[in-house]
Scaffold this motif. Structure first.
Motif, PDB file in Angstrom:
ATOM      1  N   ASN A   1      -4.501  12.331   0.407  1.00 28.60           N
ATOM      2  CA  ASN A   1      -3.306  11.304  -0.138  1.00 28.60           C
ATOM      3  C   ASN A   1      -3.766   9.722  -0.047  1.00 28.60           C
ATOM      4  N   ILE A   2      -4.666   9.483  -1.155  1.00 25.79           N
ATOM      5  CA  ILE A   2      -5.104   8.258  -1.006  1.00 25.79           C
ATOM      6  C   ILE A   2      -4.108   6.918  -1.015  1.00 25.79           C
ATOM      7  N   MET A   3      -2.995   7.187  -2.037  1.00 27.48           N
ATOM      8  CA  MET A   3      -1.985   6.177  -1.781  1.00 27.48           C
ATOM      9  C   MET A   3      -1.342   6.049  -0.422  1.00 27.48           C
ATOM     10  N   GLN A   4      -0.930   7.074   0.210  1.00 29.22           N
ATOM     11  CA  GLN A   4      -0.579   7.447   1.518  1.00 29.22           C
ATOM     12  C   GLN A   4      -1.485   6.385   2.472  1.00 29.22           C
TER      13      GLN A   4
ATOM     14  N   GLY B   1     -11.456   3.254  -4.486  1.00 31.41           N
ATOM     15  CA  GLY B   1     -11.593   2.027  -5.112  1.00 31.41           C
ATOM     16  C   GLY B   1     -10.597   1.856  -6.145  1.00 31.41           C
ATOM     17  N   SER B   2     -10.357   2.543  -7.235  1.00 31.59           N
ATOM     18  CA  SER B   2      -9.182   2.467  -8.124  1.00 31.59           C
ATOM     19  C   SER B   2      -7.846   2.353  -7.571  1.00 31.59           C
ATOM     20  N   ILE B   3      -7.773   3.173  -6.897  1.00 33.67           N
ATOM     21  CA  ILE B   3      -6.407   3.289  -6.371  1.00 33.67           C
ATOM     22  C   ILE B   3      -6.136   2.023  -5.086  1.00 33.67           C
ATOM     23  N   LEU B   4      -7.016   1.290  -4.620  1.00 34.33           N
ATOM     24  CA  LEU B   4      -6.820   0.157  -3.855  1.00 34.33           C
ATOM     25  C   LEU B   4      -6.745  -0.739  -4.777  1.00 34.33           C
TER      26      LEU B   4
ATOM     27  N   PRO C   1      -0.513   4.502   6.260  1.00 30.66           N
ATOM     28  CA  PRO C   1      -1.339   5.024   7.242  1.00 30.66           C
ATOM     29  C   PRO C   1      -0.815   5.059   8.770  1.00 30.66           C
ATOM     30  N   ASP C   2      -1.448   5.824   9.546  1.00 35.61           N
ATOM     31  CA  ASP C   2      -1.022   5.663  10.951  1.00 35.61           C
ATOM     32  C   ASP C   2      -1.041   4.348  11.418  1.00 35.61           C
ATOM     33  N   CYS C   3      -2.359   3.832  11.203  1.00 29.58           N
ATOM     34  CA  CYS C   3      -2.437   2.431  11.672  1.00 29.58           C
ATOM     35  C   CYS C   3      -3.780   2.124  10.932  1.00 29.58           C
TER      36      CYS C   3
ATOM     37  N   ARG D   1       0.066  -7.404   3.356  1.00 30.56           N
ATOM     38  CA  ARG D   1       0.669  -7.462   1.834  1.00 30.56           C
ATOM     39  C   ARG D   1       0.753  -6.261   1.428  1.00 30.56           C
ATOM     40  N   ILE D   2      -0.088  -5.072   1.794  1.00 26.85           N
ATOM     41  CA  ILE D   2       0.125  -3.626   1.203  1.00 26.85           C
ATOM     42  C   ILE D   2       0.585  -2.753   2.199  1.00 26.85           C
ATOM     43  N   SER D   3       0.581  -2.969   3.445  1.00 27.67           N
ATOM     44  CA  SER D   3       1.074  -2.029   4.640  1.00 27.67           C
ATOM     45  C   SER D   3       1.596  -2.720   5.797  1.00 27.67           C
TER      46      SER D   3
END
Length: 206
Positions: A154-157, A54-57, A162-164, A181-183
């Motif tokens: 690796n949360i940021m990745q 949640g913090s990295i999100l 992500p793969d999808c 917006r983020i990916s």
């Protein structure tokens, strides 16, 4: 009778000029569509559960100019009332593995408590759940199951590349816009159970 000579009917506009006009119109339409796309309203997000994920999100959304509010039972932050004002609720509470004599499942206590705060909201469930769980949850909110695909810790990745994205529930343009917006990863929409099964299989695969 003398036959009148056939006359060729021609456009009043020179063909070259006509082609130029058509190209300009196409370009103009493309620009309009582009402006419409970039001006799609990105919904505000209320995060419930501000732990590791949640913090990295939160940081990721803020860096991409999304309005975000947070609530965590241990840390407080902006508070649940502020989160309730957001367009989309994104639940990131933990669902620890629960083992009994018959089978392994997850403890949904935190998830159910989080859901109980909201009425008639659109809620993304980012927690890991067993297939069949989302359909059985008691709520009048519109649920979207969208698990995080995090490999090697690796949360940021997992959030940005992500793969999808496996997304279960009725299609919602706001969710698609938010994720974009983020990916740039592809989004695969389906039923709750399809997304739940895909997440379970992904976890087994990695």
């Amino acid at each position: 009778k003398m036959q009148q000579p056939k006359t060729e009917v021609r456009s009043a506009i020179d063909p070259v000029a006509k082609k130029q006009i058509v190209n300009k119109l196409r370009m103009s339409n493309a620009i309009v569509r582009y402006i419409q796309d970039i001006n799609l309203v990105v919904p505000s997000v209320g995060i419930v559960g501000v732990g590791n994920i949640g913090s990295i999100l939160y940081d990721t959304l803020i860096q991409n100019n999304v309005v975000v509010k947070r609530y965590d039972t241990k840390k407080g932050y902006e508070g649940i009332d502020s989160v309730k004002q957001c367009d989309i609720i994104w639940i990131c509470v933990d669902t620890p593995t629960l083992v009994n004599d018959k089978a392994s499942d997850y403890d949904y206590t935190n998830l159910e408590k989080a859901l109980a705060h909201f009425t008639n909201k659109t809620i993304i469930i980012g927690c890991t759940v067993s297939p069949g769980t989302c359909a059985s949850l008691q709520t009048d909110c519109q649920l979207i199951y969208m698990p995080f695909l995090i490999s090697q810790g690796n949360i940021m990745q997992g959030l940005t590349t992500p793969d999808c994205w496996f997304i279960g529930g009725d299609y919602d343009q706001r969710i698609e816009t938010l994720v974009e917006r983020i990916s740039y990863a592809p989004q695969y929409w389906g039923t709750y159970q399809e997304a739940e099964l895909a997440k379970a299989l992904y976890n087994s695969w990695i």
